[in-house]
Design an enzyme around this catalytic site. Structure first.
Site, short mmCIF file in Angstrom:
data_model
loop_
_atom_site.label_atom_id
_atom_site.label_comp_id
_atom_site.label_asym_id
_atom_site.label_seq_id
_atom_site.Cartn_x
_atom_site.Cartn_y
_atom_site.Cartn_z
N LYS A 217 0.61 7.44 -4.22
CA LYS A 217 -0.17 6.35 -3.64
C LYS A 217 -1.50 6.17 -4.38
CE LYS A 217 -1.79 3.38 -0.60
NZ LYS A 217 -1.32 1.97 -0.53
N CYS A 271 -8.37 -0.10 -0.52
CA CYS A 271 -7.45 0.68 -1.35
C CYS A 271 -7.95 0.84 -2.77
CB CYS A 271 -6.06 0.03 -1.35
SG CYS A 271 -5.21 0.12 0.24
#
Length: 432
Positions: A217, A271
């Site tokens: 991720k 993010c």
């Protein structure tokens, strides 16, 4: 998850990821309780309404709430599967140190209702090793339960890590159709989580270990950050050389193996603007390119602010419009937004001269208080402002024709108005 019956699910955290995830799980005919510390959020969802902007989410939430498949609460309840989707911000030390306290707090809360056979899945973007820390917290609180990786016997609990891969504005579609990396503390844990995700994910689900899934991720977002940094650095170099960066990129991308991204005022969102620092924090000596990319993208915000300030100062007494506050186009998410930083900085310096156009906001964020800046619509800005600073490429800005903006001096950080032509003072038609 006993037999073929659908599991009872508890989703902890009902933000931009948690609420859509809870709704999609509920649509798959699993009874879901969503947990949030904000009582107002809980009340909103229990009315079948939503507190965030996301395409088609309102209808989905209304439907699953009316069917009794989704309800919200402030206290964790017993379940078969617990999905943790809480924030992982930075510590307040100024060093971009990851703060996993919300994850560990969620583990502490659910420990009281944990029972043999339960599955816990962490979805929050986390530094490598966080899933094991969650396991260790549970092991300390529930010594009566055998935890995976800490016993030679069959564990009582399954624990896995499975991050989302979604694009705001397409979250429901991408939660359903995108591939998933499912990392278990043990292979048995990964298989248990896999069986759960196959209830509502149509994309390919690939199992691995928890640490690899956590790193995957972070790598995905660091890769994107590095590529954006190249475009942003190129825009600053082109500015120094007096070149049109949009033209340079357009021509360079005609090479069959070149695909340069479009520059902007920086990088925002929870993010891409955050996750690369988790890698840097874990390997500060090795993560040189990743660190530099973060620094370049942060520097672009200050570059844009300096150029915008110069443009405003060159047009004294003229009302100025900043177009956009969101971190990307056509969403209401302002987290880590470079547009928000630039607009607020200009508001503090130029006060009541500043207008802000943000179609996804009903009021200005708190940092605009007492600056004198006002929130206006695009038509008002076009009619009254002599300087336009494009910070976000919302569709409503893209479609403004040349004749409605030809009187103003424009600083277009998104390259949405290539037909702008020359203003009265050609040195002030800025881009990049």
């Amino acid at each position: 998850m006993r037999g073929t019956s659908k599991p009872e699910v508890c989703v902890i955290g009902l933000g931009y990821i948690g609420l859509p995830t809870a709704a999609i799980i509920a649509r798959a005919n699993c009874r879901v309780t969503g947990i949030d510390v904000n009582a107002q959020v809980v009340d909103t969802i229990n009315r079948g309404e939503i507190h965030i902007e996301e395409i088609d989410l309102d209808g989905l939430v209304q439907g699953v709430v009316q069917r009794g498949m989704l309800r919200a609460a402030t206290e964790i309840v017993p379940a078969d599967v617990f999905v943790i989707a809480v924030p992982t911000p930075f510590e307040k030390d100024g060093n971009h140190t990851p703060d996993v306290s919300h994850v560990l707090a969620a583990a502490t809360s659910l420990a009281a209702v944990l029972k043999k056979g339960d599955c816990i899945i962490l979805e929050s973007t986390s530094p490598v090793g966080t899933t094991e820390k969650l396991r260790d917290r549970l092991a300390g609180l529930r010594p009566d339960l055998k935890m995976p990786g800490l016993t030679r016997d069959t564990p009582d609990i399954s624990i896995a890590y499975c991050p989302e891969r979604v694009l705001p504005g397409r979250i429901l579609e991408e939660l359903t159709h995108n591939d998933r990396s499912i990392g278990g503390i043990t292979p048995r844990c990964a298989r248990k989580a896999l069986a759960f995700y196959k209830l509502f994910v149509r994309g390919t689900c690939v199992t691995t270990d928890a640490r690899s899934a956590e790193m995957t991720k972070l790598v995905e977002n660091a890769y994107r950050d590095v590529n954006i940094a190249f475009a942003n650095e190129l825009s600053m170099i082109a500015d120094r050389m007096g070149l049109d960066v949009w033209e340079v990129i357009r021509l360079a991308n005609r090479h069959p193996r070149v695909n340069i991204l479009q520059p902007g005022p920086g990088v925002g969102g929870h993010c891409i603007a955050v996750d690369p620092w988790f890698i840097v924090s874990s390997a500060p000596e090795e993560a040189r390119v990743i660190r530099t990319a973060r620094e370049v993208n942060d520097a672009k915000m200050h570059h844009v602010l300096a150029r915008a300030t110069a443009l405003v100062e060159a047009h004294p007494h003229v009302p100025v419009a900043c177009l956009g506050l969101a971190f990307k186009a056509n969403i209401d998410d302002f987290r880590e937004s470079p547009a928000r930083f630039v607009a607020a900085s200009l508001a503090r310096k130029f006060g009541s001269r500043m207008r802000v156009v943000e179609p996804y906001a009903s009021e200005l964020p708190p940092e605009f208080a007492d600056t004198g800046a006002t929130l206006v619509d695009i038509d008002t800005a076009l009619e009254t402002c002599g300087v336009l600073i494009v910070l976000v490429d919302h569709d409503v800005f893209r479609v403004v024709p040349l004749e409605e903006r030809s009187r103003a001096a424009v600083y277009d950080t998104r390259g949405i108005w290539p037909d702008a032509g020359e203003p009265a003072r050609p040195d002030l038609r800025l881009a990049g």
